[in-house]
Scaffold this motif. Structure first.
Motif, mmCIF file in Angstrom:
data_model
loop_
_atom_site.group_PDB
_atom_site.id
_atom_site.type_symbol
_atom_site.label_atom_id
_atom_site.label_comp_id
_atom_site.label_asym_id
_atom_site.label_seq_id
_atom_site.Cartn_x
_atom_site.Cartn_y
_atom_site.Cartn_z
ATOM 1 N N ALA A 152 0.818 -1.214 0.000
ATOM 2 C CA ALA A 152 0.000 0.000 0.000
ATOM 3 C C ALA A 152 0.850 1.262 0.000
ATOM 4 O O ALA A 152 0.461 2.281 -0.589
ATOM 5 C CB ALA A 152 -0.932 -0.009 1.208
ATOM 6 N N LEU A 153 2.016 1.208 0.644
ATOM 7 C CA LEU A 153 2.909 2.368 0.646
ATOM 8 C C LEU A 153 3.238 2.826 -0.770
ATOM 9 O O LEU A 153 3.326 4.027 -1.056
ATOM 10 C CB LEU A 153 4.212 2.033 1.374
ATOM 11 C CG LEU A 153 4.274 2.140 2.891
ATOM 12 C CD1 LEU A 153 5.656 1.733 3.371
ATOM 13 C CD2 LEU A 153 3.932 3.548 3.368
ATOM 14 N N VAL A 154 3.399 1.870 -1.656
ATOM 15 C CA VAL A 154 3.771 2.198 -3.036
ATOM 16 C C VAL A 154 2.642 2.957 -3.728
ATOM 17 O O VAL A 154 2.890 3.860 -4.542
ATOM 18 C CB VAL A 154 4.150 0.916 -3.798
ATOM 19 C CG1 VAL A 154 4.319 1.177 -5.289
ATOM 20 C CG2 VAL A 154 5.444 0.336 -3.208
ATOM 21 N N LEU A 155 1.408 2.643 -3.404
ATOM 22 C CA LEU A 155 0.285 3.346 -4.025
ATOM 23 C C LEU A 155 0.283 4.828 -3.673
ATOM 24 O O LEU A 155 -0.152 5.664 -4.477
ATOM 25 C CB LEU A 155 -1.046 2.714 -3.608
ATOM 26 C CG LEU A 155 -1.239 1.222 -3.922
ATOM 27 C CD1 LEU A 155 -2.684 0.809 -3.626
ATOM 28 C CD2 LEU A 155 -0.893 0.904 -5.357
ATOM 29 N N VAL A 156 0.768 5.156 -2.488
ATOM 30 C CA VAL A 156 0.797 6.564 -2.071
ATOM 31 C C VAL A 156 2.155 7.203 -2.367
ATOM 32 O O VAL A 156 2.438 8.311 -1.890
ATOM 33 C CB VAL A 156 0.439 6.706 -0.577
ATOM 34 C CG1 VAL A 156 -0.955 6.163 -0.305
ATOM 35 C CG2 VAL A 156 1.469 6.033 0.333
ATOM 36 N N GLY A 157 2.984 6.512 -3.116
ATOM 37 C CA GLY A 157 4.257 7.092 -3.544
ATOM 38 C C GLY A 157 5.383 6.928 -2.559
ATOM 39 O O GLY A 157 6.436 7.562 -2.719
ATOM 40 N N GLU A 158 5.218 6.078 -1.571
ATOM 41 C CA GLU A 158 6.263 5.856 -0.576
ATOM 42 C C GLU A 158 6.840 4.452 -0.741
ATOM 43 O O GLU A 158 6.461 3.703 -1.635
ATOM 44 C CB GLU A 158 5.692 6.073 0.831
ATOM 45 C CG GLU A 158 5.153 7.491 1.041
ATOM 46 C CD GLU A 158 4.610 7.717 2.445
ATOM 47 O OE1 GLU A 158 4.945 6.919 3.348
ATOM 48 O OE2 GLU A 158 3.839 8.687 2.638
ATOM 49 N N GLY A 159 7.779 4.098 0.129
ATOM 50 C CA GLY A 159 8.379 2.777 0.059
ATOM 51 C C GLY A 159 9.316 2.624 -1.119
ATOM 52 O O GLY A 159 9.805 3.602 -1.700
ATOM 53 N N GLU A 160 9.545 1.361 -1.501
ATOM 54 C CA GLU A 160 10.469 1.051 -2.589
ATOM 55 C C GLU A 160 9.822 0.086 -3.569
ATOM 56 O O GLU A 160 8.879 -0.636 -3.220
ATOM 57 C CB GLU A 160 11.747 0.402 -2.035
ATOM 58 C CG GLU A 160 12.605 1.290 -1.170
ATOM 59 C CD GLU A 160 13.850 0.561 -0.691
ATOM 60 O OE1 GLU A 160 14.967 1.001 -1.035
ATOM 61 O OE2 GLU A 160 13.705 -0.457 0.015
ATOM 62 N N VAL A 161 10.361 0.083 -4.787
ATOM 63 C CA VAL A 161 9.878 -0.836 -5.814
ATOM 64 C C VAL A 161 11.070 -1.452 -6.545
ATOM 65 O O VAL A 161 12.175 -0.903 -6.538
ATOM 66 C CB VAL A 161 8.970 -0.121 -6.845
ATOM 67 C CG1 VAL A 161 7.697 0.379 -6.194
ATOM 68 C CG2 VAL A 161 9.719 1.004 -7.553
ATOM 69 N N PHE A 162 10.811 -2.594 -7.161
ATOM 70 C CA PHE A 162 11.721 -3.157 -8.153
ATOM 71 C C PHE A 162 11.230 -2.707 -9.524
ATOM 72 O O PHE A 162 10.071 -2.918 -9.882
ATOM 73 C CB PHE A 162 11.724 -4.685 -8.102
ATOM 74 C CG PHE A 162 12.310 -5.268 -6.845
ATOM 75 C CD1 PHE A 162 13.666 -5.151 -6.572
ATOM 76 C CD2 PHE A 162 11.512 -5.951 -5.943
ATOM 77 C CE1 PHE A 162 14.213 -5.698 -5.424
ATOM 78 C CE2 PHE A 162 12.041 -6.504 -4.792
ATOM 79 C CZ PHE A 162 13.384 -6.373 -4.526
#
Length: 504
Positions: A152-162
Motif C-alpha cells: 500500500a505504501l507504493v500506491l501513495v508514492g512511498e516505500g520502494e519498488v523493483f
C-alpha cells in the motif's frame, strides 16, 4: 489480456500474468460494483455512522470514534505504522501476484474503495513495477497486515519498488514515469491491508513450481528405474486400480509410458522378486503428493477469488459486517500440507540416490566412479541430498499449530499462514536440488548400461540432460553441475519436451 472480475480468476491466468507478462484489466461489471460499494462508504462517513475501520480506530482501538475530517489521516497512519515487515523481500513474482490478487479481491465490490485504487494496482502490474515487500512480519490473521502495508505504501508514492532490475525509491520511479501518488480516503487503507494476499500469492507461486517438480520427479525416477534394472511389474494397472486412488493410478500409468519399450527394466522374478520401496512404491508415494497438491490447488483457487478484508459492505451499505474473512487458517493448513507433501518427494528421491551410489545395493561401480578409490565419484552428492532432506524436515513442522495473541489480546488466535507458505516455498527449492542430484546420478549410472536399450522417452530426458552437464570421467566440482540441472528444472523446456505429451 486477462480480465479481472473478482470471481473467475484461474491458475492458468495467474501463470500467464506472472510468467508471460500478460496484461490485465478490470471488467466493466466489476467496476460498477466497486462504484456502488464506494458510494456506500461515503454515505456512512457523511452520516457519521460508527462503522469499524471507516469511522473508528483499528484492532483494540476499534472503540475510538474518528471524525470525518480525520479519516484521511487515519488511513495513511494505518499504512505507515503497519509497514513494519522485516527480512529479505519476497521475489518479484510474489509481489506481482500480491497486486494481482488484491486487485481481484477489491473488484468483488465488498470493500468500499474508489476505482482509482484498483486502477493503480493494475497499472503497476502492467508496467512491471513491483513493490519491495519484506517477507517476515505477518501473523496471517487480521490479514497479512505488514506485507500488504508495504504494498500500500507504493500506491501513495512511498516505500520502494523493483523496476527494470533495480531496487529504487517509489517516488523516483513515479517521477520518471509521470505517475502521481494517491491519497487514501475512508476505508481504503484498511481495505488494502486486510487480506490474505501475501500467503496466497506465495502459495500460488509455490504450488506452480511444485506441480512442475511433481511431474519432473516421475521422469527422473523413470531414469533411476532403468539405471537399476527396476521391476516394472509393480506398476501394472491392476495393482493400482485395486487400491482405488486415482492419483496413484495416474502416476503408475505415466511411469509405464515413460518406460515403454525399455530393455533395461525387468519383470518380477527375472533378476529379483521385489524392488525396494523407493522404486516399487513410487506410484503410492508420488500419488499421495498429487492428492495433497490437488487439495492445495482447490483452496488457493477459492482464496484467489475471495473477499478477505473487514468490514464487508453489503446491500448498498445497509449491511456492513465486521467478520473474520482475513483469517488465514484455510491457507495456513494448505501451505503446511504442501510443504509436507513436497518434502516426501525429496525423501524418497534421496533413497533412490542412495541405491544408485551404494555398491552394496546395486551392480554398478562404487559411487558411480570409473576410478573408485582414487576418486570419490558421487559419494558426497548423496550427503548433500541427505542434508537438504533433513533441512526440509525442520521446515515442514506445521506453522499453523502455533498462535500468538496480538493487539492487546483482541486478536487472540492467528494462523501463521504466511510463515507456512514461505516454508513450503523453501522446501520446494530444496526438493528441486534433490531431484537434480537424482537426475545427475541416474544419468551417470546409465553410463554403465547400454543406452540403446533405454525407452524412447527416458532417452530424450537423458540426452537433454547431457546437454546441461557432461558425463563424469574424473572427479570435479559437482555443485556446479547440480545448480545447472536445478536451474534447468525451472525452465519451460521440460514442459515442452517431456511433460505435455503425457497425460498430465
Amino acid at each position: 489480456m486477462v480480465i479481472l472480475d473478482g470471481e473467475h480468476l484461474t491458475f492458468d491466468q495467474v501463470e500467464k500474468v506472472l510468467n508471460d507478462g500478460e496484461m490485465i484489466k478490470a471488467s466493466e461489471e466489476s467496476m460498477a460494483r466497486v462504484v456502488k460499494s464506494r458510494e456506500a462508504v461515503e454515505k456512512i462517513v457523511n452520516e457519521g455512522r460508527v462503522i469499524y475501520g471507516i469511522t473508528t480506530g483499528f484492532g483494540k482501538l476499534s472503540d475510538v470514534y474518528i471524525p470525518s475530517e480525520d479519516v484521511e489521516d487515519l488511513q495513511i497512519n494505518l499504512i505507515r505504522s503497519h509497514a513494519c515487515g522485516v527480512g529479505d523481500p519476497f521475489p518479484e513474482k510474489v509481489s506481482r501476484a500480491m497486486m494481482l490478487l488484491r486487485a481481484n479481491a477489491l473488484l468483488k465490490g465488498f470493500s468500499g474503495v474508489r476505482p482509482v485504487l484498483i486502477e493503480r494496482l493494475i497499472e503497476l502490474v502492467n508496467s512491471n513495477i513491483h513493490p519491495v515487500i519484506p517477507q517476515q512480519g505477518s501473523l496471517g490473521a487480521s490479514g497479512d497486515l505488514a506485507p500488504l502495508s508495504h504494498l500500500a505504501l507504493v500506491l501513495v508514492g512511498e516505500g520502494e519498488v523493483f523496476y527494470k532490475g533495480e531496487r529504487q525509491p517509489t517516488e523516483k520511479v513515479y517521477q520518471r514515469l509521470g505517475i502521481f501518488p494517491l491519497t487514501l480516503t475512508a476505508k481504503e487503507g484498511l481495505a488494502l491491508i486486510n487480506g490474505t494476499q501475501a500467503m496466497t500469492a506465495q502459495g500460488v507461486v509455490a504450488v506452480m513450481e511444485a506441480i512442475q517438480l511433481a511431474k519432473q520427479s516421475e521422469a527422473i525416477s523413470a531414469l533411476t528405474i532403468e539405471a537399476l534394472n527396476g521391476i516394472v511389474t509393480a506398476f501394472d494397472e491392476s495393482v493400482h486400480k485395486a487400491r482405488g486412488y486415482q492419483e496413484q493410478i495416474d502416476v503408475a500409468a505415466r511411469l509405464r509410458e515413460y518406460l515403454s519399450g525399455s530393455s533395461l527394466v525387468t519383470e518380477q522374478g527375472e533378476l529379483r522378486v521385489q524392488d525396494a520401496y523407493s522404486l516399487r512404491c513410487i506410484p503410492q508415494v508420488h500419488g499421495a503428493t498429487w492428492q495433497a497438491l490437488n487439495y492445495v490447488i482447490e483452496k488457493l483457487q477459492i482464496e484467489m477469488n475471495a473477499a478477505t478484508d473487514n468490514p464487508l459492505i453489503f446491500d448498498d451499505g445497509d449491511k456492513v459486517i465486521s467478520g473474520g474473512n482475513f483469517h488465514g487458517q484455510p491457507i495456513a493448513l494448505a501451505m503446511d500440507f504442501l510443504g509436507i507433501a513436497m518434502a516426501e518427494v525429496a525423501n524418497i528421491s534421496e533413497r533412490r540416490i542412495e541405491r544408485l551410489v551404494n555398491p552394496q545395493l546395486n551392480d554398478l561401480p562404487p559411487f558411480l566412479s570409473k576410478n573408485s578409490g582414487l576418486e570419490s565419484g558421487a559419494m558426497i552428492l548423496q550427503y548433500a541430498a541427505a542434508s537438504l532432506v533433513s533441512e526440509n524436515k525442520t521446515l515442514a513442522h506445521p506453522a499453523s499449530v502455533d498462535s500468538i495473541p496480538s493487539s492487546a489480546n483482541q486478536e487472540d488466535h492467528v494462523s501463521m499462514g504466511t510463515i507456512g507458505s514461505r516454508h513450503a516455498y523453501q522446501i520446494i527449492q530444496n526438493v528441486r536440488r534433490v531431484l537434480a542430484i537424482e537426475l545427475f546420478c541416474a544419468m551417470q549410472a546409465l553410463e554403465f548400461r547400454d543406452k540403446d536399450k533405454m525407452a524412447e522417452r527416458t532417452k530424450a530426458v537423458y540426452l537433454k540432460g547431457r546437454e546441461q552437464v557432461p558425463a563424469v570421467e574424473h572427479d570435479r566440482v559437482f555443485s556446479k553441475d547440480i545448480e545447472k540441472l536445478a536451474g534447468w528444472l525451472l525452465t519451460n523446456e521440460w514442459k515442452q519436451l517431456f511433460l505435455e505429451s503425457l497425460k498430465l
